[in-house]
Design a protein around this motif. Sequence first.
Motif, PDB file in Angstrom:
ATOM      1  N   MET A  46      74.974  54.623  77.898  1.00 22.95           N
ATOM      2  CA  MET A  46      74.222  53.593  77.190  1.00 22.95           C
ATOM      3  C   MET A  46      72.729  53.857  77.318  1.00 22.95           C
ATOM      4  O   MET A  46      72.275  54.445  78.313  1.00 22.95           O
ATOM      5  N   THR A  47      71.994  53.404  76.332  1.00 24.12           N
ATOM      6  CA  THR A  47      70.568  53.672  76.297  1.00 24.12           C
ATOM      7  C   THR A  47      69.800  52.443  75.809  1.00 24.12           C
ATOM      8  O   THR A  47      70.283  51.721  74.933  1.00 24.12           O
ATOM      9  N   TRP A  48      68.636  52.239  76.379  1.00 25.57           N
ATOM     10  CA  TRP A  48      67.663  51.271  75.861  1.00 25.57           C
ATOM     11  C   TRP A  48      66.584  52.039  75.090  1.00 25.57           C
ATOM     12  O   TRP A  48      66.058  53.046  75.582  1.00 25.57           O
TER      13      TRP A  48
ATOM     14  N   LEU B  21      62.914  56.266  73.267  1.00 26.42           N
ATOM     15  CA  LEU B  21      63.862  56.048  74.352  1.00 26.42           C
ATOM     16  C   LEU B  21      63.132  55.469  75.552  1.00 26.42           C
ATOM     17  O   LEU B  21      62.059  55.955  75.929  1.00 26.42           O
ATOM     18  N   VAL B  22      63.705  54.443  76.142  1.00 27.34           N
ATOM     19  CA  VAL B  22      63.127  53.824  77.326  1.00 27.34           C
ATOM     20  C   VAL B  22      63.886  54.242  78.586  1.00 27.34           C
ATOM     21  O   VAL B  22      63.288  54.678  79.571  1.00 27.34           O
ATOM     22  N   ALA B  23      65.211  54.102  78.535  1.00 25.48           N
ATOM     23  CA  ALA B  23      66.015  54.416  79.720  1.00 25.48           C
ATOM     24  C   ALA B  23      67.448  54.680  79.296  1.00 25.48           C
ATOM     25  O   ALA B  23      67.918  54.137  78.292  1.00 25.48           O
TER      26      ALA B  23
ATOM     27  N   TYR C 227      63.180  45.638  71.677  1.00 29.19           N
ATOM     28  CA  TYR C 227      64.020  46.466  72.533  1.00 29.19           C
ATOM     29  C   TYR C 227      65.457  46.440  72.010  1.00 29.19           C
ATOM     30  O   TYR C 227      66.004  45.363  71.724  1.00 29.19           O
ATOM     31  N   TYR C 228      66.040  47.629  71.922  1.00 25.90           N
ATOM     32  CA  TYR C 228      67.383  47.787  71.369  1.00 25.90           C
ATOM     33  C   TYR C 228      68.298  48.477  72.376  1.00 25.90           C
ATOM     34  O   TYR C 228      67.860  49.411  73.065  1.00 25.90           O
TER      35      TYR C 228
END
Length: 116
Positions: free
Chosen positions: A34-36, A47-49, A94-95
Amino acid sequence: QVQLVESGGALVQPGGSLKLTCTASGFTFSGYTMTWYRQAPGKERELVAHITRAGGTRTYADSVKGRFTISRDNAKNTMYLQMNTLKPEDTAVYYCHTIHRGLPYWGQGTQVTVSS
């Protein structure tokens, strides 16, 4: 049917904290990374994390390292983003995101605004 629903966005002062939640359904959550991501006005989505299936490996954008923590609870089909020491430049939608059977899925996004 894969669904991702983000929540927790708000208006917060610089230096404050916020915790975002992504609730997943329609697929075996524990089987997927999964990605934030986030997208600020007039900017590309970034991409955040990112977190692996069991949470053993977590990666972060340089801009949030040491301030943000990604985590997940596979029993609750939920992913989190703890955001500390927020800065105005963290303002964005944020998604949460995953790739399921080769197809990308996105939530509707949650707005985070960092301002005094």
